[in-house]
Write an enzyme that holds these catalytic residues in place. Structure first.
Site, mmCIF file in Angstrom:
data_model
loop_
_atom_site.group_PDB
_atom_site.id
_atom_site.type_symbol
_atom_site.label_atom_id
_atom_site.label_comp_id
_atom_site.label_asym_id
_atom_site.label_seq_id
_atom_site.Cartn_x
_atom_site.Cartn_y
_atom_site.Cartn_z
ATOM 1 N N HIS A 1 0.839 -1.196 0.000
ATOM 2 C CA HIS A 1 0.000 0.000 0.000
ATOM 3 C C HIS A 1 0.875 1.247 0.000
ATOM 4 O O HIS A 1 2.085 1.181 0.226
ATOM 5 C CB HIS A 1 -0.908 0.016 1.239
ATOM 6 C CG HIS A 1 -0.143 0.137 2.524
ATOM 7 N ND1 HIS A 1 0.276 -0.954 3.247
ATOM 8 C CD2 HIS A 1 0.313 1.225 3.203
ATOM 9 C CE1 HIS A 1 0.934 -0.549 4.324
ATOM 10 N NE2 HIS A 1 0.978 0.769 4.312
ATOM 11 N N HIS B 1 5.541 5.888 -0.728
ATOM 12 C CA HIS B 1 6.247 4.688 -1.183
ATOM 13 C C HIS B 1 5.421 3.434 -0.914
ATOM 14 O O HIS B 1 4.489 3.443 -0.101
ATOM 15 C CB HIS B 1 7.595 4.561 -0.484
ATOM 16 C CG HIS B 1 7.478 4.391 1.005
ATOM 17 N ND1 HIS B 1 7.292 5.460 1.856
ATOM 18 C CD2 HIS B 1 7.512 3.279 1.783
ATOM 19 C CE1 HIS B 1 7.215 5.020 3.100
ATOM 20 N NE2 HIS B 1 7.344 3.701 3.092
#
Length: 254
Positions: free
Chosen positions: A109, A197
């Site tokens: 995620h 990220h």
């Protein structure tokens, strides 16, 4: 858990004790506990079991579990395809030559919030506010192709991730709306100048010194040479999710 609500009886409900028509003391009637209340305690017992670090490879919470408090996190979920998992295995195998304890992530995620604590009775209004603030957002693409090393705030875990190089502006817009909801509940907002990220692998402790430098450059070379990396690292986001305790909520993008 044993719990009951006590209802006080009316004069018609009172029972007589003894004879001669003398009224005795009233006898309380036990009323059933609402299922929503029972469910709250069942779910909290599950959370307490999940809090055992021995179940999670030594990972510990950033804050301890307390009854009535629900760890909550807003994020963009990424459904990994076969090619992505192949790249992940190449990266993890190479990184383990520097840090043997590195473990690959099972779910992926991009975070849009810090992990915060919600009181149980805040969950539904919090989700409704998120829904309203995120309702106008459309689907969009990101490219996550820069290998980077991160630690959590208290430096108890280190991560190898793929930083977003394209789509940063749209992510900042989402975070801005999520932050507004956090402020409504006096909760911490997201980090300033965030590095968005997708975490790929993790290990216990602060091991940035082992993973940065030469190792990081070699990992970036693997990504750059990987066949079709430009395609598999271009991600379309279709929904936002929020996890609160063991509950998941989804907010589709338009």
């Amino acid at each position: 858990m044993s719990a009951a609500l006590v209802g006080y009886s009316s004069s018609e409900d009172e029972e007589e004790e003894g004879g001669g028509g003398t009224r005795g003391r009233w006898v309380p009637r036990r009323l059933p506990v609402p299922e929503c209340v029972l469910a709250m305690f069942r779910e909290e017992e599950l959370e307490e079991k999940r809090d055992d670090s021995s179940r999670h490879g030594g990972r510990v919470r950033c804050f301890p579990h307390e009854r009535g408090n629900w760890a909550t996190h807003v994020y963009l979920p990424y459904q990994a395809q076969e090619e992505f998992l192949e790249l992940l295995e190449l990266l993890a195998s190479h990184a383990r030559t520097y840090v043997p304890s590195l473990t690959t992530m099972e779910e992926f995620h991009v975070s849009l919030s810090q992990s915060v604590v919600l009181r149980y009775h805040w969950i539904n209004p919090f989700m409704q506010s998120l829904k309203e603030h995120l309702a106008s957002f459309h689907r969009f693409f990101c490219v996550a192709d820069r290998v980077k090393v991160y630690t959590n705030q208290n430096k108890t875990r280190t991560f190898v991730g793929l930083e977003v190089s394209t789509g940063h502006f749209q992510l900042l817009e989402l975070v801005s709306e999520v932050d507004k909801v956090m402020e409504e509940y006096d909760l911490p907002v997201f980090f300033k100048d965030p590095s968005f990220h997708i975490s790929m692998a993790w290990c216990i402790g602060d091991l940035r010194g082992s993973l940065e430098g030469q190792c990081l450059q070699e990992l970036q070379d693997i990504v750059d040479r990987f066949e079709d990396s430009a395609r598999i690292l271009r991600v379309q986001w279709e929904q936002i999710r929020c996890k609160s305790g063991n509950k998941f909520f989804s907010f589709p993008l338009r």
